[in-house]
Design a protein around this motif. Structure first.
Motif, PDB file in Angstrom:
ATOM      1  N   GLN A 187     -28.007 -22.145   1.359  1.00  0.00           N
ATOM      2  CA  GLN A 187     -26.557 -22.295   1.546  1.00  0.00           C
ATOM      3  C   GLN A 187     -25.789 -20.990   1.281  1.00  0.00           C
ATOM      4  O   GLN A 187     -24.678 -20.990   0.768  1.00  0.00           O
ATOM      5  CB  GLN A 187     -26.006 -23.434   0.694  1.00  0.00           C
ATOM      6  CG  GLN A 187     -26.575 -24.775   1.091  1.00  0.00           C
ATOM      7  CD  GLN A 187     -25.795 -25.968   0.616  1.00  0.00           C
ATOM      8  OE1 GLN A 187     -24.771 -25.835  -0.063  1.00  0.00           O
ATOM      9  NE2 GLN A 187     -26.238 -27.165   0.968  1.00  0.00           N
TER      10      GLN A 187
ATOM     11  N   ASN B  23     -37.134 -33.240   6.142  1.00  0.00           N
ATOM     12  CA  ASN B  23     -36.593 -31.920   6.428  1.00  0.00           C
ATOM     13  C   ASN B  23     -36.024 -31.897   7.841  1.00  0.00           C
ATOM     14  O   ASN B  23     -36.426 -32.691   8.692  1.00  0.00           O
ATOM     15  CB  ASN B  23     -37.682 -30.856   6.300  1.00  0.00           C
ATOM     16  CG  ASN B  23     -38.275 -30.808   4.905  1.00  0.00           C
ATOM     17  OD1 ASN B  23     -37.594 -31.111   3.936  1.00  0.00           O
ATOM     18  ND2 ASN B  23     -39.548 -30.441   4.817  1.00  0.00           N
TER      19      ASN B  23
ATOM     20  N   THR C  28     -35.966 -31.533   1.076  1.00  0.00           N
ATOM     21  CA  THR C  28     -35.674 -30.336   0.286  1.00  0.00           C
ATOM     22  C   THR C  28     -36.413 -29.104   0.788  1.00  0.00           C
ATOM     23  O   THR C  28     -36.329 -28.038   0.184  1.00  0.00           O
ATOM     24  CB  THR C  28     -36.054 -30.573  -1.187  1.00  0.00           C
ATOM     25  OG1 THR C  28     -37.438 -30.937  -1.270  1.00  0.00           O
ATOM     26  CG2 THR C  28     -35.202 -31.673  -1.786  1.00  0.00           C
TER      27      THR C  28
ATOM     28  N   ARG D 193     -31.149 -22.766   4.229  1.00  0.00           N
ATOM     29  CA  ARG D 193     -31.715 -23.539   3.124  1.00  0.00           C
ATOM     30  C   ARG D 193     -30.996 -23.282   1.802  1.00  0.00           C
ATOM     31  O   ARG D 193     -30.695 -24.214   1.056  1.00  0.00           O
ATOM     32  CB  ARG D 193     -33.220 -23.214   2.997  1.00  0.00           C
ATOM     33  CG  ARG D 193     -33.927 -23.708   1.749  1.00  0.00           C
ATOM     34  CD  ARG D 193     -33.675 -25.149   1.391  1.00  0.00           C
ATOM     35  NE  ARG D 193     -33.909 -26.090   2.470  1.00  0.00           N
ATOM     36  CZ  ARG D 193     -33.561 -27.367   2.435  1.00  0.00           C
ATOM     37  NH1 ARG D 193     -32.931 -27.852   1.375  1.00  0.00           N
ATOM     38  NH2 ARG D 193     -33.798 -28.158   3.447  1.00  0.00           N
TER      39      ARG D 193
ATOM     40  N   SER E 241     -30.140 -26.928   5.276  1.00  0.00           N
ATOM     41  CA  SER E 241     -29.646 -27.892   4.298  1.00  0.00           C
ATOM     42  C   SER E 241     -28.216 -28.244   4.664  1.00  0.00           C
ATOM     43  O   SER E 241     -27.602 -27.587   5.510  1.00  0.00           O
ATOM     44  CB  SER E 241     -29.713 -27.319   2.876  1.00  0.00           C
ATOM     45  OG  SER E 241     -28.843 -26.197   2.751  1.00  0.00           O
TER      46      SER E 241
END
Length: 643
Positions: free
Chosen positions: A288, A239, A271, A286, A276
């Protein structure tokens, strides 16, 4: 307030000013590792001590700070060792009263003293604790610290490929050019200890490597970690670590990526966590829904994620991208999202969208990627102005379905190599892709029913095998002069192939005509590489020169003497062959006896066969045994005369 600012104030108060015989020796504190590297020139109200290649400030507690280096700058083939102490005997007598006995331990180093230098390796003073950004501008192959050797030991740091704390949990500096130390080192980082959990401010500053891979064990990354580096690719194996990034929404400071002018792509493999990345290497939250950062070094165009509804403040700061492509999904854009973009920067957007309004109001260079018209039943694309050589046409614009590619929408676009069309597009207009010389692939959805006149005319590199099953009509010269076509399957729903549809497709050697076909226009397959052709029974009209001619003609292309057309007796195929002197081979071979016809053999490829009531005006009365042996036939319909 971030930690380095707090430390800066502490050291400024306790170390920056030393009382010397009634006079102050002023040493403005530079950056700690990770603090701002824009450090003002150091000034002093009393002389600076010079011993050997170094300049020092001496303190009454018996410590010394390195404030300057005057030695050889290029030692790229030689190890460079810093002294550990300043010997009292070497100090000018006017300074000796600061410490009556003993040497001065070197514990601090000012910012940028080695700027412009190149060392193969560097060993630090044994007691050096506070760096103040001392490696800014230094090109070094490695840090040599060996506690088994008193000359190369250090009380606070360890490392070879990098400079770490003693427990190897924190990276302070990575060699900017490891190739100086290890020949053949390559362009990617290596040698990180498995215990590393923190990367401090400016750890990869000035780094010449292309690729940095951050281990999953790292949970924290400091500010400006890649400042002024040549790093193109950063991969987080786990991460994304914690970094001070939220403030970049209110300020121009981009946390660890500030000043990373060469950065092209960020990749987060984990993940979990707060961040991200997309396939283009851009940083999002995260899920998006919000674009956080576009790497400064990116120059090519890219799509904003389809899930992204918000572009954060300073997301494109200093960007030089010939993009981005922003469709109608983005609803909110931070006021300073495009702060200080470079000369090459341009936004591709759609008319009448929030992005369109924003770029106009903020004088951001833009181009409409697609021009279009809107009607009650949907949107028609009328022109493509985008940067991609293989664009995907959006399925919706401002909430309405994109249902058609309009006339001349992509005409004469020589940059296209592929185009991806999606449902619910149902029509490709006249001249839509006319003379797109480099177009090699068009992906059409099953919803397309019409391909217009000259739609792909003279697309020299276009090649595909199967048209959409929903297609009903192929326009005049639609694929004329598509010289890369080698085979085509006409779907069963197509009822009409218009004039010249595949004219002069000189490498087209295989054509499978659908069972629903009724009309083949003039010149439709003239000038192809076909050596034979089967024409289904349902075809009722074959136009002039549809499959060329069988002898030299000054006006038409011709076939050699072995060319033949197969079809049903008494069909349009047989009539065409008689008119244009082409060999005809009936798929139903037969004999006539006493005015009645018997089917001897079926030579076609259809799965369903209809036996005609008569051939040549004579009734069909029988079928020989094994007439369909070895064929694909699953159904035979007999005439009433045989039932």
């Amino acid at each position: 307030m971030k930690t380095s600012n707090i430390l800066r104030k502490i050291f400024a108060a306790s170390l920056a000013v030393a009382l010397v015989g009634g006079a102050f020796v002023t040493t403005p504190v530079g950056s700690m590792i990770g603090a701002n590297t824009s450090v003002s020139a150091v000034t002093y109200s009393s002389p600076v001590v010079t011993v050997g290649d170094f300049q020092y400030c001496l303190y009454s507690d018996g410590t010394a700070e390195v404030v300057g280096y005057k030695g050889t700058k290029d030692l790229s083939t030689t190890h460079f060792g810093m002294p550990t102490v300043v010997h009292a005997k070497d100090v000018n007598s006017t300074w000796q009263y600061l410490q009556t006995s003993g040497d001065y331990k070197i514990t601090r180093m000012q910012a940028g003293i080695f700027s412009g230098c190149k060392f193969k390796t560097l060993s630090l003073p044994r007691y050096l604790e506070i760096l103040f950004g001392g490696f800014i501008g230094l090109e070094v192959g490695g840090y040599f610290i060996d506690d088994s050797n008193s000359y190369f030991s250090n009380t606070y740091y360890s490392g070879a490929y990098g400079l770490y704390n003693k427990s190897n949990t924190t990276l302070y500096a990575y060699p900017s050019n490891p190739e100086l130390y290890v020949s053949g080192f390559g362009t990617a980082t290596k040698g990180f200890p498995s215990t590393m959990t923190r990367i401090e401010d400016e750890a990869f500053a000035n780094c010449k490597l292309y690729t940095v891979t951050i281990p999953a064990s790292v949970t924290y990354m400091g500010d400006r970690a890649f400042y002024n580096s040549n790093v193109h690719y950063i991969t987080f194996k786990g991460n994304a670590p914690t970094f001070r990034f939220t403030p970049c929404e209110q300020t121009e400071d981009h946390g660890p990526f500030e000043g990373a002018a060469g950065l092209w792509q960020i990749k987060i493999e984990g993940t979990g966590g707060n961040y991200s990345t997309d396939s283009y290497g851009n940083l999002y939250n995260r899920d998006q829904t919000k674009l956080v950062l576009v790497p400064q070094g990116k120059t090519s165009a890219f799509n904003i994620a389809s899930t992204c509804t918000e572009i954060g403040n300073y997301a494109f700061r200093n960007s030089n991208a010939n993009g981005p492509v922003i469709y109608d999904q983005v609803k909110t854009i931070g006021e300073y999202a495009f702060s200080k973009v470079k000369s090459n920067f341009k936004v591709y957007c759609l008319k009448d969208t929030p992005t369109d309004t924003f770029v106009k109001n903020h004088n951001i260079p833009y181009t409409y990627i697609y021009e279009y018209t809107t009607a009650s039943d949907g949107v028609t694309i009328t022109k493509y102005n985008g940067p991609y050589s293989s664009p995907g046409v959006p399925t919706k614009i401002n909430g309405k379905d994109v249902i058609a590619i309009g006339n001349e929408a992509f005409k004469n676009n020589d940059t296209l190599s592929a185009v991806y069309l999606y449902s619910p597009i149902n029509s490709i207009g006249n001249n839509a892709f006319y003379d797109c010389d480099n177009l090699a692939k068009v992906s059409m959805p099953y919803t397309v029913t019409n391909i217009g006149d000259y739609a792909f005319y003279s697309c020299d590199k276009l090649s595909f095998t199967t048209l959409p099953i929903s297609l009903t009509k192929i326009g005049t010269y639609a694929f004329g002069y598509c010289k890369a076509l080698t085979e085509v399957t006409i779907p069963n729903n197509v009822t009409q192939i218009n004039t010249g549809a595949f004219f002069n497709c000189s490498n087209l050697a295989s054509v499978k005509l659908g069972t629903g076909l009724k009309t083949i226009g003039a010149y439709a397959f003239e000038g192809t590489a076909l050596t034979n052709q089967y024409i289904p029974k349902n075809v009722t009209s074959v136009g002039g020169y549809a499959f060329g001619y069988d002898y030299v003609d000054s006006n038409h292309l011709f076939h050699d003497n072995n060319y033949y057309i197969s079809g049903y007796p008494d069909s349009a195929a047989e009539t065409y062959c008689k008119n244009y002197q082409i060999i005809f081979k009936p798929v139903l071979e037969y004999t006539t006896t006493n005015g009645e016809v018997t089917i001897d053999k079926y030579t076609g490829t259809d799965t369903t066969v209809v036996i005609p009531a008569s051939i040549g005006g004579k009734p069909v009365t029988g079928i020989k045994g094994y007439a369909f042996n070895g064929t694909n036939v699953t159904s035979v319909t007999l005439p009433s005369s045989m039932t």
